[in-house]
Structures are given as C-alpha cells and as structure tokens.
Write a protein that holds these residues in place. Structure first.
Motif, PDB file in Angstrom:
ATOM      1  N   SER A  83      11.302  14.739   1.879  1.00 39.33           N
ATOM      2  CA  SER A  83      10.957  15.289   3.073  1.00 39.33           C
ATOM      3  C   SER A  83      11.589  13.957   4.184  1.00 39.33           C
ATOM      4  O   SER A  83      11.824  12.983   4.014  1.00 39.33           O
ATOM      5  CB  SER A  83       9.563  15.405   3.402  1.00 39.33           C
ATOM      6  OG  SER A  83       8.730  14.286   3.630  1.00 39.33           O
ATOM      7  N   ASP A  84      11.790  14.574   5.349  1.00 40.25           N
ATOM      8  CA  ASP A  84      11.949  13.365   6.491  1.00 40.25           C
ATOM      9  C   ASP A  84      10.788  12.326   6.657  1.00 40.25           C
ATOM     10  O   ASP A  84      11.303  11.310   6.872  1.00 40.25           O
ATOM     11  CB  ASP A  84      12.270  14.063   7.825  1.00 40.25           C
ATOM     12  CG  ASP A  84      13.428  14.828   7.628  1.00 40.25           C
ATOM     13  OD1 ASP A  84      14.322  14.799   7.143  1.00 40.25           O
ATOM     14  OD2 ASP A  84      13.453  15.906   8.701  1.00 40.25           O
ATOM     15  N   MET A  85       9.584  12.631   6.378  1.00 36.21           N
ATOM     16  CA  MET A  85       8.644  11.811   6.478  1.00 36.21           C
ATOM     17  C   MET A  85       8.539  10.801   5.426  1.00 36.21           C
ATOM     18  O   MET A  85       8.327   9.713   5.429  1.00 36.21           O
ATOM     19  CB  MET A  85       6.999  12.668   6.781  1.00 36.21           C
ATOM     20  CG  MET A  85       5.907  11.617   6.751  1.00 36.21           C
ATOM     21  SD  MET A  85       4.524  12.533   6.914  1.00 36.21           S
ATOM     22  CE  MET A  85       3.555  11.286   7.492  1.00 36.21           C
ATOM     23  N   ALA A  86       8.836  11.315   4.164  1.00 40.35           N
ATOM     24  CA  ALA A  86       8.817  10.439   2.964  1.00 40.35           C
ATOM     25  C   ALA A  86       9.943   9.468   3.328  1.00 40.35           C
ATOM     26  O   ALA A  86       9.929   8.127   3.036  1.00 40.35           O
ATOM     27  CB  ALA A  86       9.510  11.182   1.925  1.00 40.35           C
ATOM     28  N   LYS A  87      11.035   9.908   3.748  1.00 39.07           N
ATOM     29  CA  LYS A  87      12.268   8.897   4.067  1.00 39.07           C
ATOM     30  C   LYS A  87      11.938   7.801   5.254  1.00 39.07           C
ATOM     31  O   LYS A  87      12.186   6.624   5.083  1.00 39.07           O
ATOM     32  CB  LYS A  87      13.396   9.774   4.537  1.00 39.07           C
ATOM     33  CG  LYS A  87      14.648   8.848   4.909  1.00 39.07           C
ATOM     34  CD  LYS A  87      15.780   9.747   5.086  1.00 39.07           C
ATOM     35  CE  LYS A  87      17.081   8.622   5.687  1.00 39.07           C
ATOM     36  NZ  LYS A  87      18.308   9.785   6.219  1.00 39.07           N
ATOM     37  N   ALA A  88      11.115   8.386   6.463  1.00 43.55           N
ATOM     38  CA  ALA A  88      10.629   7.514   7.280  1.00 43.55           C
ATOM     39  C   ALA A  88       9.722   6.370   7.154  1.00 43.55           C
ATOM     40  O   ALA A  88       9.715   5.497   7.402  1.00 43.55           O
ATOM     41  CB  ALA A  88      10.215   8.284   8.521  1.00 43.55           C
ATOM     42  N   THR A  89       9.058   6.858   5.765  1.00 47.69           N
ATOM     43  CA  THR A  89       8.009   5.846   5.588  1.00 47.69           C
ATOM     44  C   THR A  89       8.744   4.559   4.632  1.00 47.69           C
ATOM     45  O   THR A  89       8.008   3.612   4.196  1.00 47.69           O
ATOM     46  CB  THR A  89       6.909   6.528   4.702  1.00 47.69           C
ATOM     47  OG1 THR A  89       7.332   6.690   3.411  1.00 47.69           O
ATOM     48  CG2 THR A  89       6.141   7.153   5.571  1.00 47.69           C
ATOM     49  N   GLY A  90       9.986   4.678   4.396  1.00 46.95           N
ATOM     50  CA  GLY A  90      10.536   3.882   3.409  1.00 46.95           C
ATOM     51  C   GLY A  90      10.523   4.346   1.802  1.00 46.95           C
ATOM     52  O   GLY A  90      10.990   3.170   1.193  1.00 46.95           O
TER      53      GLY A  90
ATOM     54  N   ARG B 123       0.894  -1.114  -0.055  1.00 43.38           N
ATOM     55  CA  ARG B 123       0.088   0.005  -0.225  1.00 43.38           C
ATOM     56  C   ARG B 123       0.991   1.256  -0.123  1.00 43.38           C
ATOM     57  O   ARG B 123       1.975   1.258   0.679  1.00 43.38           O
ATOM     58  CB  ARG B 123      -0.980   0.060   1.196  1.00 43.38           C
ATOM     59  CG  ARG B 123      -1.910   1.022   1.254  1.00 43.38           C
ATOM     60  CD  ARG B 123      -2.730   1.106   2.287  1.00 43.38           C
ATOM     61  NE  ARG B 123      -3.645  -0.105   2.707  1.00 43.38           N
ATOM     62  CZ  ARG B 123      -4.704  -0.437   2.103  1.00 43.38           C
ATOM     63  NH1 ARG B 123      -5.438   0.625   1.335  1.00 43.38           N
ATOM     64  NH2 ARG B 123      -5.251  -1.216   2.254  1.00 43.38           N
ATOM     65  N   LEU B 124       0.598   2.209  -0.713  1.00 48.39           N
ATOM     66  CA  LEU B 124       1.199   3.364  -0.870  1.00 48.39           C
ATOM     67  C   LEU B 124       1.140   4.040   0.589  1.00 48.39           C
ATOM     68  O   LEU B 124       0.375   4.301   1.071  1.00 48.39           O
ATOM     69  CB  LEU B 124       0.821   4.334  -2.022  1.00 48.39           C
ATOM     70  CG  LEU B 124       1.508   5.844  -2.049  1.00 48.39           C
ATOM     71  CD1 LEU B 124       2.790   5.503  -2.653  1.00 48.39           C
ATOM     72  CD2 LEU B 124       0.764   6.694  -2.816  1.00 48.39           C
ATOM     73  N   PRO B 125       2.534   4.213   1.000  1.00 50.30           N
ATOM     74  CA  PRO B 125       2.660   5.148   2.424  1.00 50.30           C
ATOM     75  C   PRO B 125       2.142   6.479   2.489  1.00 50.30           C
ATOM     76  O   PRO B 125       2.009   7.080   1.321  1.00 50.30           O
ATOM     77  CB  PRO B 125       4.107   5.290   2.540  1.00 50.30           C
ATOM     78  CG  PRO B 125       4.628   4.180   1.776  1.00 50.30           C
ATOM     79  CD  PRO B 125       3.937   4.225   0.604  1.00 50.30           C
ATOM     80  N   TYR B 126       1.332   6.698   3.610  1.00 48.03           N
ATOM     81  CA  TYR B 126       0.879   8.158   3.681  1.00 48.03           C
ATOM     82  C   TYR B 126       1.923   9.071   4.089  1.00 48.03           C
ATOM     83  O   TYR B 126       2.887   8.917   4.933  1.00 48.03           O
ATOM     84  CB  TYR B 126      -0.087   8.256   4.447  1.00 48.03           C
ATOM     85  CG  TYR B 126      -0.723   9.560   5.010  1.00 48.03           C
ATOM     86  CD1 TYR B 126      -1.747   9.974   4.168  1.00 48.03           C
ATOM     87  CD2 TYR B 126      -0.268  10.451   6.117  1.00 48.03           C
ATOM     88  CE1 TYR B 126      -2.181  11.148   4.348  1.00 48.03           C
ATOM     89  CE2 TYR B 126      -1.005  11.466   6.509  1.00 48.03           C
ATOM     90  CZ  TYR B 126      -1.994  12.112   5.466  1.00 48.03           C
ATOM     91  OH  TYR B 126      -2.642  13.187   5.778  1.00 48.03           O
ATOM     92  N   VAL B 127       2.117  10.341   3.249  1.00 52.11           N
ATOM     93  CA  VAL B 127       3.227  11.388   3.492  1.00 52.11           C
ATOM     94  C   VAL B 127       2.443  12.896   3.579  1.00 52.11           C
ATOM     95  O   VAL B 127       1.845  13.044   2.418  1.00 52.11           O
ATOM     96  CB  VAL B 127       4.305  11.150   2.568  1.00 52.11           C
ATOM     97  CG1 VAL B 127       5.298  12.288   2.710  1.00 52.11           C
ATOM     98  CG2 VAL B 127       4.983   9.944   2.234  1.00 52.11           C
ATOM     99  N   LEU B 128       2.731  13.372   4.382  1.00 50.64           N
ATOM    100  CA  LEU B 128       2.170  15.000   4.491  1.00 50.64           C
ATOM    101  C   LEU B 128       3.265  15.501   3.649  1.00 50.64           C
ATOM    102  O   LEU B 128       4.447  15.543   3.706  1.00 50.64           O
ATOM    103  CB  LEU B 128       2.223  15.506   5.952  1.00 50.64           C
ATOM    104  CG  LEU B 128       1.234  14.852   7.007  1.00 50.64           C
ATOM    105  CD1 LEU B 128       1.595  15.345   8.430  1.00 50.64           C
ATOM    106  CD2 LEU B 128      -0.339  15.129   6.551  1.00 50.64           C
ATOM    107  N   THR B 129       2.503  16.475   2.935  1.00 49.73           N
ATOM    108  CA  THR B 129       3.311  17.490   1.733  1.00 49.73           C
ATOM    109  C   THR B 129       2.923  18.898   2.323  1.00 49.73           C
ATOM    110  O   THR B 129       2.091  19.323   3.197  1.00 49.73           O
ATOM    111  CB  THR B 129       2.835  17.409   0.828  1.00 49.73           C
ATOM    112  OG1 THR B 129       1.506  17.606   0.291  1.00 49.73           O
ATOM    113  CG2 THR B 129       3.196  15.775   0.198  1.00 49.73           C
ATOM    114  N   ALA B 130       3.717  19.856   1.764  1.00 48.87           N
ATOM    115  CA  ALA B 130       3.482  21.419   1.937  1.00 48.87           C
ATOM    116  C   ALA B 130       2.272  21.693   1.752  1.00 48.87           C
ATOM    117  O   ALA B 130       1.476  22.571   2.485  1.00 48.87           O
ATOM    118  CB  ALA B 130       4.422  22.176   1.209  1.00 48.87           C
ATOM    119  N   GLY B 131       1.511  21.437   0.638  1.00 47.84           N
ATOM    120  CA  GLY B 131       0.184  21.465   0.098  1.00 47.84           C
ATOM    121  C   GLY B 131      -0.878  20.524   0.620  1.00 47.84           C
ATOM    122  O   GLY B 131      -1.906  20.939   0.315  1.00 47.84           O
TER     123      GLY B 131
END
Length: 390
Positions: free
Chosen positions: A344-351, A295-303
């Motif tokens: 982003s750091d969150m994108a990295k953290a999700t793998g 499943r595609l990981p959830y990532v918060l973005t600027a927008g």
C-alpha cells in the motif's frame, strides 16, 4: 495481575545478600526478622538508585548531582489549573509544574528552590511561598506536605554481570526533563523480560541475553546526555537564557509542534517510540529504509493494521506485498508464523520494502530485515540463537 498468573509478590522483603554460582543465583532474603535462602536461575535488580544488587556486584555508578535543589508540595489552593493535565511554567526564573491530584483533589507543585534559599539548612514552604505562587500561578491555601530533593544523573558501568541484571533506576537515574524516567525503566523490563522468558522456557539460547546490556545501556547513555542538556537549559539562571525561555522558546515550540514533522518528532522522543537498536548484536539487515533494530512501522490494512499480530508477543515474519510459496514452505518447519500484508501507499511511506521480509521480535522491533525472501537467511538467524516460537 501477577497473582492471577500464579506469581505471588512478597512485600516487605529485603534482599540481604546474593551469590552468583555460575549455574544459578542464591539470594538471602529477610522478612519480619525471618531469613530465608532462595535459589533462582537469574536475579534482576529493580531496586532503585541505591540498589543493593548494584552495590553487591561492585558496579560503578558514574555521574553527578545538579547544583539546584527542587521542591515538591501537595497543596490546596486556587488558580487556573488544567484538570486531568499538567501546567508547566517556563520563565526567566526557571520552571515550575502544577498538576491536579485526582484521588485527593489537591494540587502537586514541583519547581526549583530559589537560589537565595538553596544553602538553607532547613527549607520551609513559607520561606519560598512567594516564589512558588509567582512561578505556578497558584494561590496556596493549605500545605498538606512539602519536601525538597536533589536530582542526579548517573549510568551504571554495567547492566549485567553473569546471571545478575540491573533494570530501571538501579542502572540509570537522570533529570525529570522530558518525563522519561518511568518509560525508560519499563523499557528495560520489557527488553529483558521477553528474553529471560524465552531462555528460561527453553525457547532460546542464553546468548540472547547478551543483547540486553548493549541495547539498553546505549539508550540510557544517550538519554542522560539529552536530558542533561535540556535540564541545564531549563534551570539555567543566566539572564539571557531566562529571557529566551520566557519570550522566544514558547513561540518556537508553538510553531514546531504545529507542523507534522515537529509533532511527529516530539511524539517519537517523548513516547520513546523512536528507539532503535540498529547497533545491537541481534539486529541484522536492511530492507527499504527499515533496518534490523528499528521499531516495526505502523501500517493500516484493509482488515485493521499490521500491529494486531504483535499481540501474540512472539516471533513472527512480516511480508509487505506477496509472500511466495517457497519462502513459506521453507520456514514452515521453524514454526514461525508468516503474516502477509497487501502492499500500500502507507507501507511505502513508512519505508518498508515491497515484497521484503522482516523477522519481528516479541517486543515489536525488527530483528532481521531482508529485501528479498531468502529463507536461508532467516533459518540461519533463528538457528544462531536456537529460537523457537511458543
């Protein structure tokens, strides 16, 4: 909702018989004594545990029936009940559930019939009242209705034969442990629905449908195994297991659910958000820790977040980092949109992999994951299934 999209639901209609004629399915329906014949491209049996479709296909339904009998009662009464929620009691005797019925103001009680009454030809509420009130903590004033039933655990040998498919309870039934029944049936429908739509509308080759059975039957078998283990533990009449359920398990669960790892794992299990189809026939590649089928990981973005484009319910490519111009230009003729999200750091953290590219299916699962933006790999994947966006 269906009527607004031009689909009319025919209620009180029975499927009498059907025939797969290779290029179509012909079904005989009966409504109020009137019989009609319908010709369709495909037939999907969502007709429950006693599925007429499954029987018509002569598909085996191996499994078994648990020895315990269950009761369900709609009552009025008094006691400490969580409003807008559900109370589960796990004790040395087994388990019981009490939950309010908002429409009527009554209470729904569910639990195991005491062993002393399992063999009774007719089980009445009064016969087990004391046990029910002890297990649920509810003082019952009035019983609106009461019934008993047996729980089964079975998975159909096939989920598809030719142009005919099985979904939901027609393909698998299991214990209520974990509350996974409805989610699993909906998961079947979602998995098959977008694939059928693409094929019927000429946006994909029929081979796309070959992925339904291996993806969903594998999950169903795993689910049956896990819920069976949990159910046998919850319903065990072993005194030792009963003491563990009553005294140790609540403490262990309390500790686990108050850790970030434990709460995430529990949520992923119950919500089925952790389902992956890595071994499926249309899953390919790995980029970072994300593989085709995940499943595609959830990532918060600027927008906002990276799930917003998924509302299109269509194929799309995601790049986390920078999508290069050549990659965009080479994929442009396919019509598949490319969404680029800042690293982003969150994108990295999700793998996710920086500057990697992910072909995402209409259901939010990754189809193809590539650590490099190699357009040819995406073109080959799309061509193999004749995929086109809407």
């Amino acid at each position: 909702h269906l009527e607004r999209t031009g689909v009319r639901v025919e209620r009180n209609t029975e499927l009498v018989a059907f025939e797969d004629r290779t290029s179509s399915v012909v079904a005989t329906l009966r409504n109020s004594g009137v019989t009609e014949t319908v010709c369709a491209a495909y037939l999907v049996g969502c007709d429950g545990a006693r599925s007429t479709v499954r029987h018509g296909l002569n598909i085996g339904f191996p499994g078994g029936t648990y020895e315990q009998a269950f009761y369900v009662a709609d009552v009025t009464g008094s006691g400490a009940v969580t409003r807008n929620g559900m109370d589960t009691t796990v004790s040395a005797y087994g388990f019981a559930i009490a939950m309010p019925v908002r429409q009527s103001g009554s209470l729904r009680l569910i639990g195991i019939v005491p062993k002393a009454h399992e063999a009774d030809e007719t089980i009445t509420f009064e016969a087990i009242r004391a046990d029910v009130e002890r297990d649920t903590g509810i003082k019952v004033n009035e019983v609106n209705w009461f019934s008993t039933y047996r729980v089964h655990h079975r998975v159909a040998e096939r989920f598809r034969v030719g142009r005919v498919f099985l979904c939901g309870d027609a393909g698998h039934i299991h214990s209520p442990a974990g509350g996974q029944g409805m989610n699993t049936g909906m998961g079947d429908a979602v998995n098959l629905g977008w694939k059928l739509a693409a094929v019927v509308q000429g946006r994909a080759d029929q081979r796309l449908l070959d992925s339904y059975e291996p993806e969903r039957i594998a999950f169903a078998r795993k689910l049956i195994e896990s819920t069976d283990t949990a159910f046998r533990f919850i319903t065990s009449r072993s005194r030792l297991v009963g003491l563990f359920r009553r005294y140790l398990m609540p403490k262990i669960m309390n500790v686990l659910l108050h850790t970030s790892y434990g709460s995430r794992a529990f949520f992923g299990l119950i919500s089925q958000a952790a389902i992956q189809y890595r071994s499926g026939p249309i899953s390919s590649g790995t980029a970072g820790k994300i593989s085709g089928g995940d499943r595609l990981p959830y990532v918060l973005t600027a927008g906002g977040n990276n799930f917003e484009p998924l509302r299109s319910l269509d194929w799309q490519v995601h790049v986390y980092g920078e999508a290069n111009a050549e990659f965009r230009a080479m994929l442009a003729p396919t019509g598949i949109p490319i969404h680029s999200f800042a690293w982003s750091d969150m994108a990295k953290a999700t793998g996710l992999h920086r500057d990697g590219a992910y072909l995402v299916r209409p259901d939010g699962h990754v189809a193809l994951a590539s650590p490099v933006q190699e357009a040819a790999a995406f073109q080959r994947y799309l061509a193999a299934l004749s995929l086109r966006p809407r």
